[in-house]
Scaffold this motif. Structure first.
Motif, PDB file in Angstrom:
ATOM      1  N   GLY A  81      42.569  49.025  96.240  1.00 49.05           N
ATOM      2  CA  GLY A  81      41.147  48.799  96.474  1.00 49.05           C
ATOM      3  C   GLY A  81      40.406  48.115  95.354  1.00 49.05           C
ATOM      4  N   TYR A  93      39.586  45.029  95.323  1.00 50.84           N
ATOM      5  CA  TYR A  93      38.733  43.976  95.851  1.00 50.84           C
ATOM      6  C   TYR A  93      37.885  44.525  96.989  1.00 50.84           C
ATOM      7  CZ  TYR A  93      41.925  41.123  93.171  1.00 50.84           C
ATOM      8  OH  TYR A  93      42.665  40.599  92.157  1.00 50.84           O
ATOM      9  N   SER A  94      36.620  44.124  96.993  1.00 55.13           N
ATOM     10  CA  SER A  94      35.726  44.609  98.038  1.00 55.13           C
ATOM     11  C   SER A  94      35.879  43.729  99.281  1.00 55.13           C
ATOM     12  CB  SER A  94      34.282  44.540  97.540  1.00 55.13           C
ATOM     13  OG  SER A  94      33.938  43.184  97.380  1.00 55.13           O
ATOM     14  N   PRO A  95      35.452  44.247 100.438  1.00 59.04           N
ATOM     15  CA  PRO A  95      35.554  43.450 101.667  1.00 59.04           C
ATOM     16  C   PRO A  95      34.862  42.104 101.539  1.00 59.04           C
ATOM     17  CG  PRO A  95      34.957  45.699 102.174  1.00 59.04           C
ATOM     18  CD  PRO A  95      34.982  45.597 100.681  1.00 59.04           C
ATOM     19  N   SER A  96      33.742  42.038 100.816  1.00 56.89           N
ATOM     20  CA  SER A  96      33.036  40.760 100.737  1.00 56.89           C
ATOM     21  C   SER A  96      33.846  39.770  99.903  1.00 56.89           C
ATOM     22  CB  SER A  96      31.636  40.952 100.150  1.00 56.89           C
ATOM     23  OG  SER A  96      31.739  41.271  98.792  1.00 56.89           O
ATOM     24  N   GLN A  97      34.586  40.306  98.930  1.00 52.82           N
ATOM     25  CA  GLN A  97      35.448  39.390  98.168  1.00 52.82           C
ATOM     26  C   GLN A  97      36.529  38.809  99.054  1.00 52.82           C
ATOM     27  OE1 GLN A  97      36.209  42.222  94.984  1.00 52.82           O
ATOM     28  NE2 GLN A  97      35.759  40.612  93.483  1.00 52.82           N
TER      29      GLN A  97
END
Lengths: 357, 261, 609
Positions: free
Chosen positions: A42, A44-48
């Motif tokens: 985890g 990286y975030s979803p927006s990344q």
């Protein structure tokens, strides 16, 4: 006279197939393991992830435009036009000089739409000319030769163009002027996208639609498809083969020229070797989509762009490999090798790499 | 037991059935001609037997081995060699080299043997050469002497056909599959080759299957004739029997007459 | 493969011959345009200016002018050449038309150059074309301003005329003249080697006589070289055939002694070469040798087996890195510090393994896919060597240093002069292996596969096995090159293993002639040796390679020193065309006789079949 036993035969047959199966499983395990551990960690975030996908989409669109040139030439002449990467680079390079001039006279930012169109026309024209010239000089006389011969000439043409550009325009990296209108981002359907990427995606979509219409609907497009299907029969039907082939190269060149400008707007740099990597990757895209297949090239380009953008981080960082972005090109080349091993006819392939079974 | 036995094989090409449940057998020492109109599936049959294509169903038994699933080179090494309808020589290799390639499957020297020039390798090389010249000598003086070191492409058409047969002989085959061996030959050459096919069996002991359009050749050499049409066997027997078979006349000559009209 | 229709030989009659085609002036004008574009191109891309620094004949001719004026000279020569004699046509006559064709080329080239200079002085092109500098324009006008334009045009015209005139000479004189010009230019360029040769042979007194010291031959030296080369081509070269004949006539025993003395002479020359030529030239020769080694290896893969490998550098890298890791004390992960010879078996093993890894996936692939996949492998190898990920093993961009020198017992090969010997040794080994394999069961299977894969398979050749063998042999030979490269340089870095190495080796093989071993030797000397000696060439090396690849494929696909195989293959079409012409002529003659008319026959126009 000695004869081998039949059992030995069947073992030998299974050897190659076995290696391929082991490879298949290995690849699957690596991909799944890498991806799950990255996601589990985890970092990286979803927006990344979404940004990466959009970046990949834009990049892939450019690959797709270049890939069209490879795939159309392959479809009609059956050989890999190795110099196509340089066709792309030439448009980008000459486009730079025009853009630089327009920037100097203030039009680049004063009237960006017109400036963009001017440079687009120039780079498309340049790439088209280069593609047609190469066909005329290096390929046409060799049309009846064994396939390896035009391939070697195209390698020669590729290096000639690179180093001719280096000699004429210098070896330095040239920076495209910044276009203010393209800076920043917009929000489309709740997703933040860089303006440059919007432009690239829209432009690629328009070009592809035009091309599809041209090949499927117009008379010339039909002639090209006929020649690709069977040269002799097309000639008997009154199709001018030379013209169909030149048109193919010209269209490939136009697409590459447009791709050149779009690529330059995203990466804003060009030098004489700029055509090599995008060229190879676009070829990969063409193979991935199924070489000879126009829709396949479009699809292959976009898939490759996304894989290349998301893949290293998704898979490699999960495997604990440091600095995965360094291996971006390795991922692209590996995709090429794997596609050719496992599915040489590509995603939408009509032709097999070799009909042997 | 038959030397070659084809049991109910079929082959589709994109929905088009090229071979349809074909049964076919060849006894040791026989000369069998396969005839039929163009597109009847004769060459496809050869391609299936020699492993260039794999049948969709059925089995091919040669000398006790099932050939289905084997690669062409393995099939050749089991003792089954062929020629091609369109002469396919190694045109830029010499006449002798062409035939020497035929011996590849019967010999073993590897890279290290060759580099170290072991006695074993040198003997084998001499053996290859000798065997190749033997095979070529079968055609009289046509392909030996100064011809040996000429490139294959300078040969006349008839000599190319002969060289192809010599190359197939060199593989040490028991069974030769000859695909239209007299195509493109003049009547004199055709006659000579007809005789030669007989000698191949009588003197060298080969079993022979040939595809042929020239009915004089078929009549002259065949023990048995198999007639194909649309991938099916429509008749089988001696030349005389087949020549008077009504279905054959209808399928073969009848269509021919229509075509020429 | 098209069939050649049988042509009855008795049909050739002496009385009816078609008129010989004439030298085409239209063609000359087209070629003149090509010459003009080439001349402007070499000026605009900076070659003329860069080469102007080096004199060939001191104070008279620089390499820049030589390059510029060779363009109209050579193209005029080509344009003025009579069309080839075809079966059933009269032999073409030489005449003023040859010279006119040459003049046309010269005039058009001159026109292009003059226009180029005028344009460049009127408009500032330098922002775009960085090499169009005032110095270049100065050079092109001989420092005379606008008056120089006349000189430029006149020079070009003169060269065109000269090129045309040489066509009027008899073949023997023509060859002697061109040979002499070529040697004078070459000796002028190779000052480094020749002067060093004088020094090494103790003939130091001669050097100032030939070379001006500021670069280039003295005019007297140039004249001497020219005369000697001319006499050589005029008197000696025609004799070579006789000598060959005489050799063939000798009894076997004398033949053997001739061969033996030739071998002894060759050994002495090779042994003395680096000593005489000194470290700088030896350094270049070492590099040539390493490329030669790889050329021989790739020749097996591409020339014999017909597998176009564009990632050949990967095997070179495997050899170099395996050697580095096993012998260097500075190897990052693991340093067994073996000797070179102890490491060699592992190098072979690693290379063979690499050959299998690259070979297996591409076994069932067709030629052009194979090219791209191997290219991909080559790049993957380089990127992995460079990556941080594998840095603990390969040292990343810093590479691996401190690779010890090569030694045999007490003899240590330290200097470039020393290294020459093991490199030559490995080259000989590779040449022997190529030669031995070529005439063997395996070599024949490779060639058969190159000719027709499906038929080769139907004749009992296991394609999988034979392809892998080609990859393995090629890989092992390249890895020797890599191992020698590593010990010669003393360190390895990833950027020594770029795609350009693969391309260079491919060019060597193709220019030398696919499948030809002597061809690869000559190709390597010219294409690697020359650019290493002359820095100006280095810059334009890849440009030249690209042009060479295209020209070779278009005009001499069999290479400069080809094996017979390719000559046959690629000129087959001509044979067929001749046969066709003969047939066509017979037909016309039969028609003409049938009509019992004695009128002129229309010239036959060969059509594309």
């Amino acid at each position: 006279m000695q004869r081998a036993l039949p059992q030995e035969f069947s073992e030998r047959i299974n050897f190659a197939a076995g290696v391929i199966w082991i490879l298949r499983v290995l690849v699957a395990v690596i991909v799944i393991w890498g991806a799950t551990s990255t996601l589990a960690a985890g970092f990286y975030s979803p927006s990344q992830w979404r940004d990466l996908v959009i970046f990949g989409l834009a990049q892939g669109g450019v690959y797709a435009l270049i890939a069209l040139g490879y795939t159309m030439v392959y479809g009609i002449l059956g050989f890999i036009n190795f110099a196509h990467g340089e066709v792309f680079m030439s448009g980008m390079m000459i486009g730079y000089f025009v853009a630089d001039y327009l920037n100097e006279v203030g039009m680049w930012n004063g009237n960006p739409v017109l400036a963009f169109l001017i440079v687009l026309v120039v780079s498309m024209f340049t790439s088209t000319s280069v593609a047609v010239l190469v066909e005329r000089i290096a390929y046409r006389p060799l049309r009846e030769s064994p396939r390896i011969v035009p391939l070697i000439t195209s390698i020669g043409a590729s290096f000639f163009i690179q180093y001719a550009f280096r000699g004429l325009f210098g070896a330095g990296v040239k920076s495209y002027p910044r276009m203010e209108a393209l800076e920043g981002a917009v929000t489309v359907l709740g997703v933040r996208i860089l303006k440059v990427h919007v432009l690239v995606i829209v432009a690629v979509f328009i070009m592809m639609a035009l091309l599809y219409w041209f090949v499927e609907r117009t008379r010339t497009g039909k002639a090209i498809r006929a020649v690709a299907e069977d040269k002799e029969i097309a000639a008997l039907m009154g199709v001018d083969i030379d013209r169909a082939i030149v048109t193919t190269f010209a269209i490939g060149g136009m697409m590459a020229g447009a791709a050149g400008l779009l690529y330059a707007l995203v990466f804003s740099q060009v030098f004489f070797f700029s055509g090599f990597l995008p060229g190879i990757k676009a070829f990969t895209a063409a193979v991935l989509g199924g070489i000879g297949n126009i829709v396949g090239a479009m699809l292959g380009g976009i898939v490759l762009g996304i894989v290349e953008s998301v893949g290293p981080i998704l898979i490699l960082s999960g495997l604990g490999i440091p600095a995965p972005h360094q291996l971006k090109d390795v991922v692209a080349f590996t995709v090429l090798v794997l596609v050719l091993i496992f599915r040489p006819k590509g995603l939408l392939g009509e032709r097999l790499a070799e009909e042997r079974d | 037991m038959a030397l070659l036995e084809v049991r109910s094989i079929s082959k589709d090409f994109g929905g088009l059935r090229a071979i349809d449940h074909l049964d076919f057998h060849v006894e040791e020492g026989e000369i069998v001609s396969v005839i039929g109109p163009n597109g009847a599936g004769k060459t496809t049959l050869f391609n299936l037997i020699t492993g260039i294509f794999q049948p969709d169903e059925g089995e091919i038994i040669f000398d006790g081995h099932n050939l289905v699933g084997l690669r062409p080179d393995e099939i050749t090494r089991l003792g089954l060699a062929r020629t091609f309808q369109t002469v396919r020589l190694f045109f830029n290799m010499t006449v002798l080299e062409n035939v020497m390639v035929g011996l590849h499957g019967r010999t073993h020297a590897g890279i290290l043997d060759t580099i170290l020039s072991l006695p074993r390798q040198r003997e084998e090389e001499e053996f290859i050469r000798q065997q190749a010249i033997d095979a070529l000598s079968f055609f009289g003086t046509r392909l030996i002497g100064f011809r040996l070191n000429q490139p294959a492409f300078v040969l006349s058409y008839a000599n190319r056909r002969r060289l192809e047969i010599a190359r197939a002989m060199a593989t040490g085959a028991k069974l030769l599959l000859l695909d239209e061996p007299t195509a493109g030959m003049n009547p004199r050459e055709t006659l000579e080759l007809t005789e030669l096919i007989g000698r191949l069996r009588d003197e060298k002991g080969y079993t022979i299957v040939l595809i042929e359009h020239d009915m004089r050749v078929v009549k002259g050499v065949s023990d048995r004739v198999v007639v194909l049409d649309y991938g099916r066997k429509i008749a089988e027997g001696t030349y005389e029997e087949v020549a008077h078979n009504e279905r054959v006349l209808e399928a073969y000559l009848g269509r021919k007459a229509v075509r020429s009209a | 493969m098209a069939k050649i229709a049988p042509v009855p030989e008795e049909a050739v009659l002496e009385d009816v011959r078609l008129k010989a085609p004439e030298v085409s002036l239209e063609q000359a004008a087209k070629l003149g345009g090509v010459a003009g574009i080439v001349a402007v191109f070499v000026s605009a891309n900076g070659m003329v200016q860069a080469f102007a620094e080096r004199d060939i004949i001191s104070g008279i001719l620089s390499m820049g002018y030589a390059l510029l004026f060779l363009v109209p000279l050579i193209i005029a020569y080509l344009a003025a050449r009579e069309p080839p004699v075809l079966e059933g046509f009269e032999a073409p006559q030489k005449g003023p038309r040859n010279v006119v064709a040459g003049l046309i080329v010269g005039a058009i080239t001159g026109l292009f150059l003059v226009l180029f200079v005028l344009l460049a002085s009127a408009v500032n092109l330098r922002r775009v074309f960085i090499n169009i500098s005032p110095q270049l324009l100065d050079l092109l006008t001989f420092g005379q301003g606008s008056g120089g334009l006349v000189l430029l045009a006149a020079g070009s015209l003169l060269m065109g005329a000269a090129g045309g005139l040489t066509q009027l000479l008899e073949a023997k004189w023509r060859r002697a003249l061109w040979g002499a010009v070529a040697w004078t230019l070459l000796i002028g360029l190779l000052e480094v080697i020749v002067a060093q040769l004088f020094r090494g042979l103790g003939l130091n007194v001669l050097a100032p006589f030939f070379y001006a010291g500021t670069g280039g031959l003295t005019p007297v030296g140039a004249a001497i070289v020219f005369v000697i080369a001319f006499l050589y081509y005029w008197a000696v070269v025609p004799k070579v055939n006789q000598w060959q004949h005489a050799y063939a006539q000798m009894p076997a025993e004398r033949q053997r002694s001739v061969r033996l003395s030739a071998v002894v002479a060759a050994v002495i020359v090779v042994a003395v070469t680096p000593q005489v030529l000194g470290p700088f030239v030896s350094e270049v020769l070492d590099l040539v040798g390493i490329f030669l080694l790889m050329g021989l290896g790739l020749n097996i893969v591409v020339g014999f087996a017909g597998l176009l490998d564009l990632g050949y550098v990967a095997f070179f890298a495997v050899g170099a890195y395996t050697t580095a890791i096993l012998t260097s004390p500075a190897s990052p992960r693991w340093s067994p510090e073996m000797s070179f010879w102890a490491a060699l078996p592992f190098v072979i093993l690693a290379a063979a393994l690499a050959g299998i890894i690259v070979g297996t996936p591409v076994l069932r692939m067709r030629g052009d896919y194979l090219a791209i996949v191997t290219l991909g492998f080559g790049e993957i190898a380089r990127l992995l060597l460079l990556s941080d990920w594998l840095r603990p093993v390969f040292g990343g961009a810093q590479g691996i240093l401190k690779i010890p020198n090569l030694s045999i017992g007490p003899i240590v090969f330290r200097t470039p002069v020393d290294m020459f010997y093991p490199i030559v040794g490995f080259c000989l080994l590779a040449a022997y292996v190529s030669w031995k394999l070529k005439n063997s069961r395996i070599g024949r299977a490779w060639m058969a596969m190159r000719e027709d894969e499906q038929v080769a398979e139907a004749m009992g050749v296991d394609i999988v096995e034979i392809k892998l063998k080609a990859f393995i042999v090629g890989a092992v030979i390249a890895s020797f090159g890599g191992a020698l490269f590593a010990v010669k340089i003393g360190s390895v870095f990833p950027h020594s293993f770029s795609l350009l190495v693969s391309i260079t080796v491919l060019v060597l093989v193709i220019v030398g002639g696919l499948g030809s071993i002597p061809g690869v030797v000559v190709g390597t000397l010219a294409l690697v040796g020359l650019p290493e000696l002359l820095r100006e060439f280095q810059e334009y090396r890849l440009l030249a390679y690209g042009v060479l690849l295209i020209l070779m494929m278009l005009y001499r696909p069999e290479g400069l020193l080809p094996t017979k195989q390719w000559v046959r293959e690629l000129h087959e079409e001509e044979l067929m065309q001749d046969a066709w012409l003969k047939m066509e002529e017979d037909r016309r003659r039969a028609q003409a006789q049938a009509q019992t008319s004695q009128g002129d026959l229309p010239p036959a126009q060969p059509e594309e079949a």
